[in-house]
Scaffold this motif. Structure first.
Motif, PDB file in Angstrom:
ATOM      1  N   THR A  30       0.839  -1.195   0.000  1.00 24.16           N
ATOM      2  CA  THR A  30       0.000   0.000   0.000  1.00 24.16           C
ATOM      3  C   THR A  30       0.876   1.248   0.000  1.00 24.16           C
ATOM      4  O   THR A  30       1.083   1.853  -1.037  1.00 24.16           O
ATOM      5  N   THR A  31       1.416   1.637   1.128  1.00 28.57           N
ATOM      6  CA  THR A  31       2.194   2.871   1.202  1.00 28.57           C
ATOM      7  C   THR A  31       3.683   2.652   1.447  1.00 28.57           C
ATOM      8  O   THR A  31       4.450   3.603   1.461  1.00 28.57           O
ATOM      9  N   SER A  32       4.108   1.416   1.625  1.00 31.80           N
ATOM     10  CA  SER A  32       5.511   1.110   1.852  1.00 31.80           C
ATOM     11  C   SER A  32       5.867  -0.184   1.129  1.00 31.80           C
ATOM     12  O   SER A  32       5.278  -1.230   1.406  1.00 31.80           O
ATOM     13  N   LEU A  33       6.812  -0.101   0.191  1.00 32.69           N
ATOM     14  CA  LEU A  33       7.223  -1.271  -0.582  1.00 32.69           C
ATOM     15  C   LEU A  33       8.709  -1.520  -0.392  1.00 32.69           C
ATOM     16  O   LEU A  33       9.497  -0.580  -0.321  1.00 32.69           O
ATOM     17  N   ASN A  52      17.301  -4.671  -0.903  1.00 34.00           N
ATOM     18  CA  ASN A  52      16.023  -4.106  -1.337  1.00 34.00           C
ATOM     19  C   ASN A  52      16.073  -2.581  -1.357  1.00 34.00           C
ATOM     20  O   ASN A  52      16.853  -1.975  -0.637  1.00 34.00           O
ATOM     21  N   VAL A  53      15.200  -1.999  -2.163  1.00 33.13           N
ATOM     22  CA  VAL A  53      15.055  -0.551  -2.239  1.00 33.13           C
ATOM     23  C   VAL A  53      13.708  -0.193  -1.620  1.00 33.13           C
ATOM     24  O   VAL A  53      12.680  -0.799  -1.938  1.00 33.13           O
ATOM     25  N   ALA A  54      13.699   0.796  -0.732  1.00 35.62           N
ATOM     26  CA  ALA A  54      12.464   1.244  -0.080  1.00 35.62           C
ATOM     27  C   ALA A  54      11.756   2.262  -0.969  1.00 35.62           C
ATOM     28  O   ALA A  54      12.361   3.226  -1.431  1.00 35.62           O
ATOM     29  N   VAL A  55      10.463   2.008  -1.217  1.00 35.94           N
ATOM     30  CA  VAL A  55       9.616   2.939  -1.970  1.00 35.94           C
ATOM     31  C   VAL A  55       8.458   3.322  -1.059  1.00 35.94           C
ATOM     32  O   VAL A  55       7.766   2.453  -0.528  1.00 35.94           O
ATOM     33  N   THR A  56       8.257   4.635  -0.886  1.00 37.10           N
ATOM     34  CA  THR A  56       7.207   5.143  -0.010  1.00 37.10           C
ATOM     35  C   THR A  56       6.179   5.906  -0.819  1.00 37.10           C
ATOM     36  O   THR A  56       6.526   6.718  -1.673  1.00 37.10           O
ATOM     37  N   ALA A 101      -1.688   6.091  -0.919  1.00 41.13           N
ATOM     38  CA  ALA A 101      -2.064   5.065  -1.898  1.00 41.13           C
ATOM     39  C   ALA A 101      -2.770   3.926  -1.176  1.00 41.13           C
ATOM     40  O   ALA A 101      -2.581   3.717   0.009  1.00 41.13           O
ATOM     41  N   ASN A 102      -3.591   3.177  -1.910  1.00 42.97           N
ATOM     42  CA  ASN A 102      -4.209   2.018  -1.262  1.00 42.97           C
ATOM     43  C   ASN A 102      -3.764   0.709  -1.887  1.00 42.97           C
ATOM     44  O   ASN A 102      -4.067  -0.356  -1.384  1.00 42.97           O
ATOM     45  N   SER A 103      -3.045   0.764  -3.011  1.00 46.55           N
ATOM     46  CA  SER A 103      -2.443  -0.433  -3.586  1.00 46.55           C
ATOM     47  C   SER A 103      -1.354  -0.006  -4.555  1.00 46.55           C
ATOM     48  O   SER A 103      -1.462   1.025  -5.219  1.00 46.55           O
ATOM     49  N   ALA A 104      -0.273  -0.788  -4.614  1.00 49.29           N
ATOM     50  CA  ALA A 104       0.845  -0.461  -5.492  1.00 49.29           C
ATOM     51  C   ALA A 104       1.607  -1.730  -5.842  1.00 49.29           C
ATOM     52  O   ALA A 104       1.605  -2.705  -5.092  1.00 49.29           O
ATOM     53  N   VAL A 105       2.268  -1.713  -7.006  1.00 52.92           N
ATOM     54  CA  VAL A 105       3.137  -2.810  -7.432  1.00 52.92           C
ATOM     55  C   VAL A 105       4.352  -2.187  -8.108  1.00 52.92           C
ATOM     56  O   VAL A 105       4.259  -1.148  -8.764  1.00 52.92           O
ATOM     57  N   THR A 106       5.518  -2.817  -7.933  1.00 55.92           N
ATOM     58  CA  THR A 106       6.753  -2.304  -8.516  1.00 55.92           C
ATOM     59  C   THR A 106       7.733  -3.439  -8.749  1.00 55.92           C
ATOM     60  O   THR A 106       7.598  -4.512  -8.172  1.00 55.92           O
ATOM     61  N   ARG A 107       8.705  -3.191  -9.644  1.00 46.12           N
ATOM     62  CA  ARG A 107       9.814  -4.123  -9.852  1.00 46.12           C
ATOM     63  C   ARG A 107      10.939  -3.415 -10.575  1.00 46.12           C
ATOM     64  O   ARG A 107      10.734  -2.401 -11.213  1.00 46.12           O
ATOM     65  N   HIS A 108      12.162  -3.998 -10.475  1.00 42.01           N
ATOM     66  CA  HIS A 108      13.337  -3.482 -11.171  1.00 42.01           C
ATOM     67  C   HIS A 108      13.505  -4.178 -12.511  1.00 42.01           C
ATOM     68  O   HIS A 108      13.256  -5.364 -12.633  1.00 42.01           O
ATOM     69  N   THR A 109      14.010  -3.435 -13.490  1.00 43.62           N
ATOM     70  CA  THR A 109      14.393  -3.996 -14.768  1.00 43.62           C
ATOM     71  C   THR A 109      15.718  -3.359 -15.169  1.00 43.62           C
ATOM     72  O   THR A 109      15.744  -2.230 -15.648  1.00 43.62           O
ATOM     73  N   PRO A 110      16.841  -4.054 -14.940  1.00 44.70           N
ATOM     74  CA  PRO A 110      18.119  -3.467 -15.305  1.00 44.70           C
ATOM     75  C   PRO A 110      18.478  -3.761 -16.753  1.00 44.70           C
ATOM     76  O   PRO A 110      18.065  -4.762 -17.319  1.00 44.70           O
ATOM     77  N   ALA A 111      19.274  -2.880 -17.323  1.00 44.15           N
ATOM     78  CA  ALA A 111      19.833  -3.082 -18.647  1.00 44.15           C
ATOM     79  C   ALA A 111      21.339  -3.016 -18.519  1.00 44.15           C
ATOM     80  O   ALA A 111      21.863  -2.233 -17.724  1.00 44.15           O
TER      81      ALA A 111
END
Length: 110
Positions: free
Chosen positions: A15-18, A87-91, A95-105
């Motif tokens: 939600t607010t902390s990933l 891990n990387v902290a995302v704040t 928000a009430n829902s969130a999704v994230t991911r890394h994509t390196p090149a």
């Protein structure tokens, strides 16, 4: 210049902390892209430490609810120094829902 796709990291949801896992095999010079999708627009994520905001957009139609209504998409970028791990902290605020991911090149070659 040639840029190739790297390894996609695992998704993080919340939600607010990933806590977003970094993929393995990152070396200095890799471009790390961190994409975040969340509800509701106007409440996008804060820029994580060491990252640069590339862009943010929001939109959608309908009423806010499960699987409906406006959303926000944000993209961050970081040039790896080779010491990245864990891990990387995302704040997010409100928000009430969130999704994230890394994509390196891999490192761009001239």
């Amino acid at each position: 210049m040639t840029i190739a796709f790297g390894v996609t990291g695992s998704a993080a949801v919340g939600t607010t902390s990933l806590s977003v896992p970094l993929p393995s095999g990152i070396v200095a010079g890799n471009l790390l892209f961190l994409g975040v999708a969340n509800k509701y627009p106007g409440n996008g994520p804060d820029t994580p430490s060491g990252y640069t905001l590339v862009g943010q957009t929001s939109g959608g139609a309908g009423s806010n609810g499960a699987d409906s209504g406006p959303t926000s998409a944000t993209m961050f970028l970081r040039v790896a120094d080779g010491t990245e791990s864990g891990n990387v902290a995302v704040t997010l605020t409100g928000a009430n829902s969130a999704v994230t991911r890394h994509t390196p090149a891999p490192t761009p070659k001239p």
